[in-house]
Design an enzyme around this catalytic site. Structure first.
Site, mmCIF file in Angstrom:
data_model
loop_
_atom_site.group_PDB
_atom_site.id
_atom_site.type_symbol
_atom_site.label_atom_id
_atom_site.label_comp_id
_atom_site.label_asym_id
_atom_site.label_seq_id
_atom_site.Cartn_x
_atom_site.Cartn_y
_atom_site.Cartn_z
ATOM 1 N N LYS A 54 0.898 -1.186 -0.004
ATOM 2 C CA LYS A 54 0.022 0.161 -0.024
ATOM 3 C C LYS A 54 0.892 1.344 -0.098
ATOM 4 C CE LYS A 54 -4.059 -0.562 0.044
ATOM 5 N NZ LYS A 54 -4.652 -0.969 -1.262
ATOM 6 N N SER A 108 -2.520 -12.733 3.328
ATOM 7 C CA SER A 108 -2.924 -12.689 1.933
ATOM 8 C C SER A 108 -1.725 -13.314 1.086
ATOM 9 C CB SER A 108 -3.432 -11.408 1.666
ATOM 10 O OG SER A 108 -2.252 -10.377 1.694
HETATM 11 N N1 PMP Z 1 -3.499 -7.832 0.828
HETATM 12 C C1 PMP Z 1 -3.138 -6.879 2.247
HETATM 13 C C2 PMP Z 1 -2.508 -7.405 3.325
HETATM 14 C C3 PMP Z 1 -3.546 -5.787 2.056
HETATM 15 O O1 PMP Z 1 -3.628 -4.914 3.054
HETATM 16 C C4 PMP Z 1 -4.218 -5.421 0.969
HETATM 17 C C5 PMP Z 1 -5.139 -3.980 0.688
HETATM 18 N N2 PMP Z 1 -5.948 -3.838 1.348
HETATM 19 C C6 PMP Z 1 -4.321 -6.416 -0.098
HETATM 20 C C7 PMP Z 1 -3.982 -7.801 0.088
HETATM 21 C C8 PMP Z 1 -5.022 -6.024 -1.246
HETATM 22 O O2 PMP Z 1 -4.503 -5.035 -2.280
HETATM 23 P P1 PMP Z 1 -5.462 -4.129 -3.051
HETATM 24 O O3 PMP Z 1 -6.097 -2.876 -1.996
HETATM 25 O O4 PMP Z 1 -4.722 -3.353 -3.933
HETATM 26 O O5 PMP Z 1 -6.545 -4.900 -3.750
#
Ligand code: PMP
Length: 364
Positions: free
Chosen positions: A51, A277
């Site tokens: 981010k 994630s």
């Molecule tokens: N994984 C994590 C740990 C995140 O914090 C985020 C952002 N919310 C994402 C994946 C997904 O990224 P994006 O917001 O670009 O879809």
């Protein structure tokens, strides 16, 4: 128009945001032949997540357009990493920062936001949870002259941040190895990563597949609304964000949160301390690699590190499940494909165009 102090600070931040290594992670499935999938090591960014790219890009654009004036309050609603990024980068650029987030997010996330000197407002389920955080952020902005709301879920500059950095970097890194990507996959929070990287790669690599990932236990993308619960913090919030266009993407891949936890634990045992994630993204990449065959080059991202999950189920034993893929994967270590270049570039910055053209083999 940027003042000298802001330019100076943005340059400093650029050195620590983006331009991450690409990892080739080697594995065997069910004792089969050695294979690899690729992942951008986004946990190595300034605050430990992908981010930072979005926050730095949005704040730079806001300074350039005058939407954010010196000393203006930055207000954002976030499930965590975005708040940490806006807190660190906003404060580094000399702004006060106020973050609204659901109160059930990990303690590490809340403490980190505070540690950068931002104000944090926790929103309970009864006060509306995630959607309530967005509403309260909008209300504070309406009452605060000079306030700037990045609105990460709706801001087109969010995917642009990835179309101009993450995407070009990974393509240049693969090309430096004589490879071209067959598929890209990533979990969807705001959708900035999948839409931005996806759009860039679809333009540059005809026929590439771009697959969004969601938790099987809480399939917001497939159903269009919040159902069930899941533990993959950062993806699948309570709605489909406006920047997500599912018709521009290939099939959604569903990953069980327990499987993602087990995979993230296994990656940590290889020295890759990544978040839940990242485990989900890795499993999706392995599934695509197995489906698409031997010539397939499948790429994903490791969005953050494990440091924000030390009090969560990531550090607990996950009960076995017959459908889990993680226990069938034997990790064999990883190779690094180096950073793109020593001088960070940003494709949206005209000064970077020649470097980018050389790296991606494309004329500016
Ligand atoms: N994984 C994590 C740990 C995140 O914090 C985020 C952002 N919310 C994402 C994946 C997904 O990224 P994006 O917001 O670009 O879809």
């Amino acid at each position: 128009m940027l003042d000298d102090r802001t330019v100076h600070r943005l340059r400093g931040l650029r050195v620590l945001v983006g331009n991450t290594p690409l990892l080739a992670i080697e594995y065997r499935l069910d004792g089969g032949p050695p294979r690899a999938v690729y992942a951008k090591a986004e946990h190595l960014n300034l605050t430990g997540s992908i981010k930072d790219r979005m926050a730095l890009h949005i704040l730079r654009r806001a300074c350039e357009t005058g939407a954010l004036r010196p000393g203006g309050l930055i207000i954002e609603a976030t499930s965590g990493n975005t708040g940490i990024s806006f807190a660190a980068i906003g404060r580094a650029l000399g702004h006060p920062v106020a973050i609204f987030m659901p109160d059930w997010m990990s303690e590490e996330r809340k403490a980190l936001i505070r540690s950068f000197g931002a104000a944090i407002h926790l929103v309970s389920k009864d006060d509306g949870g995630f959607l309530g955080s967005i509403r309260l952020a909008e209300e504070l902005a309406a009452q605060t002259p000079g306030a700037f709301l990045p609105r990460q879920f709706a801001n087109d500059e969010n995917p642009v941040a990835h179309a101009t950095s993450t995407g070009p970097e990974l393509l240049a890194q693969l090309r430096s190895q004589g490879l071209a990507p067959t598929a890209f996959t990533a979990g969807v929070g705001t959708g900035g990563t999948i839409m931005g990287v996806g759009r860039y790669l679809q333009r540059e690599v005809p026929g590439i597949k771009v697959h969004p990932v969601e938790p099987a236990n809480s399939p917001t993308l497939s159903t269009g609304h919040k159902v069930g619960r899941h533990r993959i913090q950062g993806i699948s919030d309570e709605f489909i964000p406006p920047i997500v266009q599912l018709d521009a993407l290939d099939a959604i891949i569903a990953v069980d949160d327990g499987d993602a936890i087990r995979m993230a634990q296994a990656l940590a045992h290889q020295g890759l301390g990544v978040g839940i994630s990242s485990g989900a993204n890795f499993l999706a990449a392995v599934r695509l690699r197995e489906q698409l065959g031997d010539a397939a080059v499948v790429v994903t991202v490791f969005p953050d590190s494990n440091k924000k999950y030390l009090t969560t189920d990531l550090l607990r034993d996950e009960p076995p499940h017959p459908d889990h893929l993680a226990p069938r994967i034997e990790l064999d270590g990883f190779r690094g494909v180096n950073r793109v270049c020593d001088v960070c570039f940003d494709a949206s910055d005209p000064a970077s165009a020649p470097a980018l053209a050389t790296l991606t083999g494309r004329r500016p």
